[in-house]
Design an enzyme around this catalytic site. Structure first.
Site, mmCIF file in Angstrom:
data_model
loop_
_atom_site.group_PDB
_atom_site.id
_atom_site.type_symbol
_atom_site.label_atom_id
_atom_site.label_comp_id
_atom_site.label_asym_id
_atom_site.label_seq_id
_atom_site.Cartn_x
_atom_site.Cartn_y
_atom_site.Cartn_z
ATOM 1 N N ARG A 103 0.817 -1.216 0.000
ATOM 2 C CA ARG A 103 0.000 0.000 0.000
ATOM 3 C C ARG A 103 0.847 1.260 0.000
ATOM 4 N NH1 ARG A 103 -3.046 1.840 -2.712
ATOM 5 N NH2 ARG A 103 -3.984 -0.245 -2.661
ATOM 6 N N LYS A 138 2.811 24.666 -3.468
ATOM 7 C CA LYS A 138 1.551 24.088 -2.979
ATOM 8 C C LYS A 138 1.624 22.567 -3.074
ATOM 9 C CE LYS A 138 -0.997 28.242 -4.268
ATOM 10 N NZ LYS A 138 -2.021 28.844 -5.154
ATOM 11 N N LYS A 170 5.597 38.842 -2.763
ATOM 12 C CA LYS A 170 4.179 38.669 -3.052
ATOM 13 C C LYS A 170 3.398 39.933 -2.668
ATOM 14 C CE LYS A 170 2.606 34.799 -3.614
ATOM 15 N NZ LYS A 170 2.122 34.109 -4.834
ATOM 16 N N GLU A 200 5.686 39.851 -7.634
ATOM 17 C CA GLU A 200 4.334 39.643 -8.137
ATOM 18 C C GLU A 200 3.655 40.982 -8.393
ATOM 19 O OE1 GLU A 200 0.352 38.592 -5.795
ATOM 20 O OE2 GLU A 200 1.683 36.856 -5.939
ATOM 21 N N ASP A 222 0.117 38.004 -12.014
ATOM 22 C CA ASP A 222 -0.833 37.211 -11.234
ATOM 23 C C ASP A 222 -2.282 37.503 -11.602
ATOM 24 O OD1 ASP A 222 -1.390 35.318 -9.129
ATOM 25 O OD2 ASP A 222 -2.083 37.001 -7.930
#
Length: 282
Positions: A103, A138, A170, A200, A222
Site C-alpha cells: 500500500r 503548494k 508577493k 508579483e 498574477d
C-alpha cells in the site's frame, strides 16, 4: 535527457514515516495471521490507465525497507509513458514482505504518477511556444522533494523549493513594506548578489513601476486575463523573465502560452491531481 534521480537517503525518511504509519506497533496482522511463514511469491505493479510513470524509485525503497531480501526490478522507469496493462515493476521474494509494503508503494507511485501525468498534459498544451510549465510550493507537507521530482518526470520545471532559495515578493510583502518601490529598493540595498528576485504584480500600473525602479529578475503576472498578459509581455519586452500564474487550468494553457510568457506556474500540478490507477497483483 534522462533525469538524475534523487539520492535514496533524501527519500528514505518519507517512506519510513509512511511505513511506520501503516504498520503501526503491531505490524501487518492480517498477513501474519493468514500467510504461512516462508511463503514466496512474484508480484507485479501494473498500470490500469495510461499516463506517465513516477514513484518507481520510491516504491523500490519501500519494498527494500520492509525486506532488503526482496528482488525488485523496475521495467518502466520514472518519466516513461505507460498504457493500461503495462508492468511497471516486478517484486519477488517473501510474500508477507511484499504485502506489507504494497500500500505504501502504491500510494506513492499512484500519486506521483498522477502528478507526472497531469504535468505532461499541461506541457503538451505549450507545443510550438517557448513557454515552460512549472510547479509551485503548494505541495503535500513532507513530500515536496518527490512531488517536484514528479513534475520533472512529466516534462515540467521546478519553481523554488522553499522560502530560503529565492526572493519572491508577493502582494502581502508589498502591502506590509509600503509599496512596490519600497520592496524593490530594500532588495537592492540588502539582498545577496547571488539571489534571484521575483516580484508579483496584479496590474499593469504595478508592472510599470517595477520596470522603472529595477531590482527584479522575474515578474509574476498574477491572475491577469489573456489580453492583459499579452500587454504585459509587450511592456516587459525581454527585460525580465515573465511568469503567468493564477487559475491556470489545462484548458487555458495554450492561450496563455501564446502570449509569449516564459513560464506558467500551476499549483494544480501538485494540489489538485488525480492519482493514476496502479495495482499490484500476485
Amino acid at each position: 535527457m534522462t533525469l538524475q534521480p534523487l539520492p535514496d537517503f533524501v527519500i528514505e525518511p518519507m517512506v519510513r514515516n509512511a511505513l511506520a504509519e501503516d504498520l503501526g506497533t503491531n505490524g501487518d496482522i492480517t498477513t501474519r495471521t493468514v500467510i504461512p511463514s516462508g511463503t514466496t511469491y512474484r508480484a507485479a505493479i501494473r498500470a490500469r490507465e495510461a499516463g506517465v510513470v513516477s514513484g518507481m524509485q520510491v516504491a523500490r525503497i519501500a519494498f527494500a525497507l520492509v525486506d532488503a531480501g526482496l528482488q525488485v526490478d523496475t521495467l518502466l522507469p520514472d518519466g516513461s509513458p505507460c498504457a493500461p496493462g503495462d508492468v511497471l515493476m516486478q517484486i519477488a521474494g517473501d510474500a508477507a514482505a511484499i504485502l506489507s509494503g504494497e500500500r505504501v508503494a502504491l500510494n506513492f507511485a499512484g500519486r506521483l504518477s498522477g502528478i507526472a501525468t497531469m504535468t505532461a498534459g499541461f506541457v503538451a498544451e505549450t507545443a510550438g511556444t517557448k513557454t515552460r510549465v512549472t510547479c509551485t510550493r503548494k505541495t503535500t507537507p513532507g513530500l515536496r522533494a518527490v512531488e517536484k521530482q514528479a513534475v520533472l518526470h512529466g516534462g515540467g520545471f521546478n519553481h523554488r523549493f522553499g522560502l530560503s532559495d529565492a526572493i519572491l515578493i508577493k502582494d502581502n510583502h508589498i502591502a506590509a513594506a509600503g509599496g512596490v518601490s519600497a520592496v524593490l529598493n530594500a532588495v537592492q540595498a540588502h539582498a545577496s548578489h547571488m539571489m534571484r528576485v521575483e516580484i508579483e504584480v496584479d496590474t499593469l500600473d504595478q508592472l510599470a513601476e517595477v520596470l522603472a525602479v529595477g531590482g527584479a529578475d522575474v515578474v509574476l503576472l498574477d491572475n491577469m486575463d489573456t489580453a492583459t498578459l499579452t500587454r504585459a509581455v509587450a511592456m516587459v519586452d525581454g527585460r525580465l523573465v515573465t511568469e503567468a500564474s493564477g487559475n491556470m487550468r489545462r484548458a487555458r494553457i495554450a492561450e496563455v502560452a501564446a502570449t509569449g510568457v516564459d513560464y506558467i506556474s500551476a499549483g494544480a500540478l501538485t494540489h489538485s491531481v488525480s492519482t493514476l490507477d496502479l495495482g499490484l497483483d500476485f
